[in-house]
Design a protein around this motif. Structure first.
Motif, short mmCIF file in Angstrom:
data_model
loop_
_atom_site.label_atom_id
_atom_site.label_comp_id
_atom_site.label_asym_id
_atom_site.label_seq_id
_atom_site.Cartn_x
_atom_site.Cartn_y
_atom_site.Cartn_z
N ARG A 2 22.72 -24.16 -32.63
CA ARG A 2 22.25 -23.25 -33.67
C ARG A 2 22.55 -23.83 -35.03
O ARG A 2 23.61 -24.38 -35.25
N LYS A 3 21.61 -23.69 -35.90
CA LYS A 3 21.72 -24.24 -37.25
C LYS A 3 21.64 -23.10 -38.26
O LYS A 3 20.79 -22.21 -38.13
N LEU A 4 22.50 -23.15 -39.28
CA LEU A 4 22.45 -22.14 -40.34
C LEU A 4 21.14 -22.26 -41.11
O LEU A 4 20.62 -23.35 -41.32
N VAL A 64 21.55 -9.24 -40.55
CA VAL A 64 20.65 -10.39 -40.66
C VAL A 64 21.33 -11.58 -40.00
O VAL A 64 22.51 -11.84 -40.24
N ASP A 65 20.61 -12.27 -39.15
CA ASP A 65 21.15 -13.45 -38.48
C ASP A 65 21.14 -14.63 -39.45
O ASP A 65 20.10 -14.97 -40.01
N ALA A 66 22.30 -15.24 -39.66
CA ALA A 66 22.42 -16.37 -40.58
C ALA A 66 21.91 -17.66 -39.96
O ALA A 66 21.80 -18.67 -40.64
N TYR A 67 21.59 -17.62 -38.68
CA TYR A 67 21.17 -18.83 -37.98
C TYR A 67 19.68 -18.82 -37.68
O TYR A 67 19.08 -17.77 -37.44
N GLU A 68 19.12 -20.02 -37.67
CA GLU A 68 17.72 -20.18 -37.28
C GLU A 68 17.62 -20.05 -35.77
O GLU A 68 18.58 -20.34 -35.05
N GLY A 69 16.48 -19.66 -35.29
CA GLY A 69 16.27 -19.60 -33.86
C GLY A 69 16.30 -21.00 -33.28
O GLY A 69 16.00 -21.98 -33.95
N THR A 70 16.72 -21.08 -32.06
CA THR A 70 16.77 -22.39 -31.42
C THR A 70 15.46 -22.63 -30.69
O THR A 70 15.09 -21.87 -29.80
N ALA A 71 14.77 -23.64 -31.08
CA ALA A 71 13.50 -23.99 -30.47
C ALA A 71 13.73 -25.08 -29.43
O ALA A 71 14.62 -25.91 -29.56
N ASP A 72 12.92 -25.04 -28.39
CA ASP A 72 12.98 -26.07 -27.36
C ASP A 72 12.10 -27.22 -27.83
O ASP A 72 10.89 -27.06 -27.96
N PRO A 73 12.68 -28.40 -28.10
CA PRO A 73 11.88 -29.51 -28.62
C PRO A 73 10.76 -29.93 -27.67
O PRO A 73 9.73 -30.42 -28.11
N SER A 74 10.95 -29.71 -26.39
CA SER A 74 9.91 -30.11 -25.44
C SER A 74 8.66 -29.24 -25.56
O SER A 74 7.60 -29.61 -25.05
N GLU A 75 8.76 -28.11 -26.25
CA GLU A 75 7.60 -27.24 -26.45
C GLU A 75 6.77 -27.66 -27.65
O GLU A 75 5.69 -27.12 -27.87
N SER A 76 7.24 -28.62 -28.41
CA SER A 76 6.49 -29.08 -29.58
C SER A 76 5.54 -30.20 -29.16
O SER A 76 5.97 -31.32 -28.86
N LYS A 77 4.26 -29.90 -29.18
CA LYS A 77 3.26 -30.89 -28.80
C LYS A 77 3.30 -32.09 -29.75
O LYS A 77 3.22 -33.24 -29.32
N VAL A 78 3.47 -31.84 -31.03
CA VAL A 78 3.50 -32.90 -32.04
C VAL A 78 4.67 -33.85 -31.76
O VAL A 78 4.51 -35.08 -31.75
#
Length: 109
Positions: A2-4, A64-78
């Protein structure tokens, strides 16, 4: 991992959320959240450079959540297409690419 969120984006999100609750000024926000007005002003209306303790307290107060959502890099087509294009398939090359990505992350902190 998780990243702020970026401090200025988080401050804007907090201002918007608190305004919806009828709290627009730093004095009103400070009283409601039981925090110091100068710190609230600096964190929400100034140009915050980091997510401070005060900003985290404001996040708790405003839910408010201070953290960005965690994305799965494998879901990024780019991202996957870029890796498929440049990666030669070896572990050595995978480690080199990872090292470049980490260097890029460090350069932009």
């Amino acid at each position: 991992m998780r990243k702020l969120k970026q401090p200025q984006a988080l401050a804007e999100e907090l201002r918007d959320k608190l305004a919806l609750e009828g709290l627009a000024g730093s004095s009103a926000i400070a009283r409601a959240a039981n925090l110091g007005q100068p710190q609230v002003y600096r964190n929400l209306f100034g140009r915050p450079k980091k997510v401070s303790r005060t900003m985290r307290e404001l996040c708790k107060y405003a839910h408010v959540d201070a953290y960005e959502g965690t994305a799965d890099p494998s879901e990024s087509k780019v991202l996957m297409e870029a890796l498929a294009t440049v990666w030669d398939g070896s572990d050595v090359h995978a480690r080199r690419l990872a090292k470049l990505l980490f260097a890029h992350q460090q350069a932009h902190m």
